[in-house]
Enzyme design. Structure first.
Site, PDB file in Angstrom:
ATOM      1  N   LYS A   7       0.823  -1.208   0.000  1.00  0.00           N
ATOM      2  CA  LYS A   7       0.000   0.000   0.000  1.00  0.00           C
ATOM      3  C   LYS A   7       0.861   1.264   0.000  1.00  0.00           C
ATOM      4  O   LYS A   7       0.628   2.190  -0.782  1.00  0.00           O
ATOM      5  CB  LYS A   7      -0.928   0.010   1.216  1.00  0.00           C
ATOM      6  CG  LYS A   7      -1.992  -1.074   1.173  1.00  0.00           C
ATOM      7  CD  LYS A   7      -2.775  -1.120   2.474  1.00  0.00           C
ATOM      8  CE  LYS A   7      -3.787  -2.247   2.480  1.00  0.00           C
ATOM      9  NZ  LYS A   7      -4.551  -2.285   3.754  1.00  0.00           N
ATOM     10  N   ALA A  51      -0.692   0.783   6.075  1.00  0.00           N
ATOM     11  CA  ALA A  51      -0.988  -0.091   7.210  1.00  0.00           C
ATOM     12  C   ALA A  51      -1.983  -1.165   6.801  1.00  0.00           C
ATOM     13  O   ALA A  51      -2.777  -0.975   5.876  1.00  0.00           O
ATOM     14  CB  ALA A  51      -1.545   0.721   8.379  1.00  0.00           C
ATOM     15  N   ASP A  52      -1.921  -2.284   7.504  1.00  0.00           N
ATOM     16  CA  ASP A  52      -2.884  -3.352   7.282  1.00  0.00           C
ATOM     17  C   ASP A  52      -3.079  -4.105   8.590  1.00  0.00           C
ATOM     18  O   ASP A  52      -2.134  -4.262   9.371  1.00  0.00           O
ATOM     19  CB  ASP A  52      -2.418  -4.320   6.196  1.00  0.00           C
ATOM     20  CG  ASP A  52      -3.555  -5.191   5.714  1.00  0.00           C
ATOM     21  OD1 ASP A  52      -4.376  -4.692   4.918  1.00  0.00           O
ATOM     22  OD2 ASP A  52      -3.645  -6.346   6.153  1.00  0.00           O
ATOM     23  N   THR A  53      -4.316  -4.559   8.809  1.00  0.00           N
ATOM     24  CA  THR A  53      -4.660  -5.274  10.037  1.00  0.00           C
ATOM     25  C   THR A  53      -5.344  -6.587   9.694  1.00  0.00           C
ATOM     26  O   THR A  53      -6.196  -6.622   8.803  1.00  0.00           O
ATOM     27  CB  THR A  53      -5.603  -4.421  10.916  1.00  0.00           C
ATOM     28  OG1 THR A  53      -4.954  -3.181  11.227  1.00  0.00           O
ATOM     29  CG2 THR A  53      -5.958  -5.139  12.207  1.00  0.00           C
TER      30      THR A  53
END
Length: 189
Positions: free
Chosen positions: A51, A67-69
């Site tokens: 990203k 960011a990624d969760t």
């Protein structure tokens, strides 16, 4: 240097505002598939990097945050539900258990790209089917990893957490602030 958040998440935007630094938002439209053989830490760091790098390619003079969760329950990665039935399956799976929430962050500039991941353990109370369906009816869980938002009504399911609350929301803001200082962004001035 311009600070850019590579996310359309209103939660991440709100958390980044806590730093008091001006920033812009440019959304990346990257493929969020991943190799299931990777560890949760590797998955979220890889997706965060994808990203951030995609946006950095559009504005190479900026410092871009991606960011990624994900939620991991007994080894199964739970991303965003694809349907209400999928949300029910996820929440039923999380009911009465402790699961991991992993958030990965990438910070990319022309000179370097740093990634890190934070893990928080979240324990849910046992949930009734009626409670799960009532929560799904709010539509809140449909755009969140693991089908719940800890900062909204999903908090009613949480018995305890061990780790960074803000990482569960979607951005480990304290760790991010420390990393951004290395790039010349100081939220305390």
């Amino acid at each position: 240097m311009q600070l850019v958040l590579a996310s359309s998440s209103p939660r991440r935007k709100q958390l980044l505002h806590m730093l008091g630094l001006p920033f812009d938002i440019l959304v990346s439209d990257v493929d969020e598939s991943f190799d299931a053989k990777l560890s949760p830490s590797e998955i979220v760091q890889q997706l965060a990097y994808k990203k951030a790098n995609a946006v950095w390619q559009q504005t190479s003079d900026a410092c871009v945050i991606g960011a990624d969760t994900i939620v991991v329950c007994e080894g199964e990665v739970l991303g965003k539900p694809v349907s209400e039935q999928d949300a029910f399956r996820m929440l039923k799976r999380l009911s009465g258990t402790t699961h991991e929430v992993w958030t990965g962050v990438a910070i990319c500039t022309a000179n370097e790209c740093v990634t890190f991941a934070e893990k928080t353990d979240v324990t849910f109370w046992p949930l009734s089917d009626d409670d799960i369906w009532a929560y799904i009816a709010t539509k809140e869980p449909l755009d969140k990893a693991g089908a719940y938002g800890i900062q909204q009504r999903g908090a009613l399911f949480v018995q305890k957490i061990d780790g960074d609350y803000f990482s569960v929301v979607g951005l480990p803001i304290a760790k991010l602030a420390r990393e951004l200082k290395k790039f010349g962004f100081c939220p305390f001035r």
